[in-house]
Design a protein around this motif. Structure first.
Motif, short mmCIF file in Angstrom:
data_model
loop_
_atom_site.label_atom_id
_atom_site.label_comp_id
_atom_site.label_asym_id
_atom_site.label_seq_id
_atom_site.Cartn_x
_atom_site.Cartn_y
_atom_site.Cartn_z
N GLY A 236 53.33 41.55 33.25
CA GLY A 236 53.59 41.85 34.66
C GLY A 236 52.96 43.13 35.16
O GLY A 236 52.83 43.33 36.37
N HIS A 237 52.57 44.02 34.25
CA HIS A 237 51.98 45.30 34.66
C HIS A 237 50.47 45.16 34.84
O HIS A 237 49.76 44.78 33.91
CB HIS A 237 52.27 46.38 33.61
CG HIS A 237 53.73 46.71 33.49
ND1 HIS A 237 54.41 47.43 34.45
CD2 HIS A 237 54.64 46.43 32.52
CE1 HIS A 237 55.66 47.58 34.09
NE2 HIS A 237 55.84 46.97 32.93
N THR A 238 50.01 45.45 36.03
CA THR A 238 48.57 45.34 36.32
C THR A 238 47.91 46.71 36.24
O THR A 238 48.53 47.73 36.55
CB THR A 238 48.35 44.75 37.72
OG1 THR A 238 48.99 45.59 38.70
CG2 THR A 238 48.93 43.35 37.82
N SER A 239 46.64 46.69 35.84
CA SER A 239 45.84 47.91 35.82
C SER A 239 44.37 47.48 35.87
O SER A 239 44.05 46.34 35.50
CB SER A 239 46.12 48.73 34.55
OG SER A 239 45.76 47.99 33.39
N PRO A 240 43.49 48.36 36.33
CA PRO A 240 42.07 47.99 36.38
C PRO A 240 41.55 47.66 34.98
O PRO A 240 41.82 48.38 34.01
CB PRO A 240 41.41 49.26 36.93
CG PRO A 240 42.49 49.99 37.64
CD PRO A 240 43.74 49.71 36.87
N GLY A 241 40.82 46.56 34.88
CA GLY A 241 40.22 46.17 33.62
C GLY A 241 38.71 46.16 33.72
O GLY A 241 38.15 46.50 34.78
N LEU A 242 38.04 45.77 32.66
CA LEU A 242 36.58 45.67 32.68
C LEU A 242 36.13 44.47 33.51
O LEU A 242 34.96 44.39 33.89
CB LEU A 242 36.04 45.56 31.25
CG LEU A 242 36.31 46.77 30.35
CD1 LEU A 242 35.80 46.50 28.94
CD2 LEU A 242 35.66 48.03 30.91
N PHE A 243 37.05 43.54 33.73
CA PHE A 243 36.75 42.35 34.53
C PHE A 243 37.79 42.19 35.63
O PHE A 243 38.91 42.69 35.53
CB PHE A 243 36.77 41.09 33.65
CG PHE A 243 35.81 41.10 32.51
CD1 PHE A 243 34.54 40.55 32.63
CD2 PHE A 243 36.16 41.67 31.28
CE1 PHE A 243 33.65 40.56 31.57
CE2 PHE A 243 35.28 41.68 30.22
CZ PHE A 243 34.02 41.13 30.37
N THR A 244 37.40 41.48 36.68
CA THR A 244 38.38 41.00 37.65
C THR A 244 38.64 39.54 37.32
O THR A 244 37.73 38.80 36.98
CB THR A 244 37.85 41.12 39.09
OG1 THR A 244 36.59 40.44 39.21
CG2 THR A 244 37.67 42.58 39.48
N VAL A 245 39.90 39.15 37.41
CA VAL A 245 40.30 37.81 37.01
C VAL A 245 40.72 37.01 38.23
O VAL A 245 41.58 37.45 39.00
CB VAL A 245 41.47 37.85 36.00
CG1 VAL A 245 41.78 36.45 35.49
CG2 VAL A 245 41.15 38.78 34.84
N GLU A 246 40.13 35.85 38.39
CA GLU A 246 40.54 34.92 39.43
C GLU A 246 41.43 33.86 38.80
O GLU A 246 41.00 33.16 37.86
CB GLU A 246 39.34 34.26 40.10
CG GLU A 246 39.75 33.37 41.27
CD GLU A 246 38.55 32.72 41.95
OE1 GLU A 246 38.78 31.89 42.85
OE2 GLU A 246 37.40 33.04 41.57
#
Length: 295
Positions: A236-246
């Motif tokens: 449930g915790h979001t944070s910037p990653g190396l990719f964006t996920v659709e």
């Protein structure tokens, strides 16, 4: 007049000491004392690292993890009055971390690949500064893996195991682990149940198989870190990653806002990994019956 100890006074004093020792040797007591100590240390180090940048924050996080290990060792050694074979310092600890990390990596990569195969996820490179993404994820997930595993599989699991055996410990700690995630963003009853199965059962089975904390810390850390790096919400915790996920598939496939852990795919895969671990643990004699201490 000089006061001398009579046999009755000595017996009373000895009885009080034995009662005091017995109180702190109670599994529930040393579990609570250890958990409180580790949580307080974690809060303190989180405050210290809040405004630091890498690599200073990474170093301080490692120091915080080491302090948590020391607290755990002191509680087990001097309150529980038991040996601490699950803390394998020296070379074997490193190898156990590596093997656990490989299991965690395979688990997440296979789970994610299957969700992509069923058109649940699609990834796009984020084109962000890699260092600004990688270091915060490492710091967050490293501390989380140490603290959660020392408390749930180290303290709680072994306290319950001492009172009611391995299967009861596996069941209760898995349920507790699921319930503990109900407060996370996007959490649902299904999300908590899936966490209880795929994390609680898998990590508990891993501990029973290997009987050390390093394996499960490595597994837990790489599991969450790879999720974060891929840009998938971690419980449930979001944070910037190396990719964006659709996210394009149904919640049962993708996990919805809670992330991959609420997907049916890792739940199934975790059981496929956990069941052999439990079989190996039984063959090794690592499954303990009621009130039987580990060797």
């Amino acid at each position: 007049m000089r006061k001398t100890n009579t046999p009755n006074n000595e017996a009373l004093s000895g009885k009080r000491r034995s009662t005091f020792v017995a109180f702190f040797q109670s599994p529930l007591i040393w579990m609570l004392v250890g958990a409180i100590g580790i949580i307080l240390a974690n809060v303190a180090f989180n405050l210290l690292t809040k405004d630091l940048k890498a690599p200073g924050s990474v170093i301080l996080t490692l120091v915080g993890c080491a302090v948590a290990i020391v607290i755990y060792w002191l509680v087990m050694k001097y309150l529980a009055r038991r040996p601490v074979p699950e803390l394998l310092f020296q070379r074997r600890a490193i190898s156990e971390v590596i093997v656990g990390a490989v299991v965690g990596l395979i688990f997440i990569i296979v789970s994610t690949a299957l969700i992509v195969l069923f058109n649940g996820y699609s990834f796009k490179w984020a084109n962000e500064n890699i260092g600004s993404i990688v270091w915060p994820i490492i710091i967050t997930q490293l501390g989380g893996a140490f603290i959660e595993e020392l408390i749930f599989r180290g303290l709680a699991f072994q306290a319950i195991e001492k009172m009611g055996g391995s299967l009861l410990a596996l069941t209760l700690t898995s349920l507790f682990f699921g319930v503990a995630h109900l407060g996370n963003p996007g959490a649902t009853a299904w999300g908590a149940l899936s966490i209880a199965i795929e994390a609680g059962v898998l990590l508990g089975a891993a501990f029973l198989w290997r009987r050390n904390v390093w394996f499960i810390i490595g597994l837990h850390f790489f599991w969450n870190a790879i999720e974060g790096l891929l840009g998938i919400p971690v419980s449930g915790h979001t944070s910037p990653g190396l990719f964006t996920v659709e996210v394009t598939g149904p919640a049962l496939l993708t996990g919805g806002k809670f992330g991959l852990e609420a997907s049916i795919i890792p739940v199934i895969i975790s059981l496929l990994i956990a069941i052999p671990m439990l079989i190996f643990a039984r063959r090794k004699g690592h499954l303990l019956s009621l009130r039987q201490d580990p060797k």
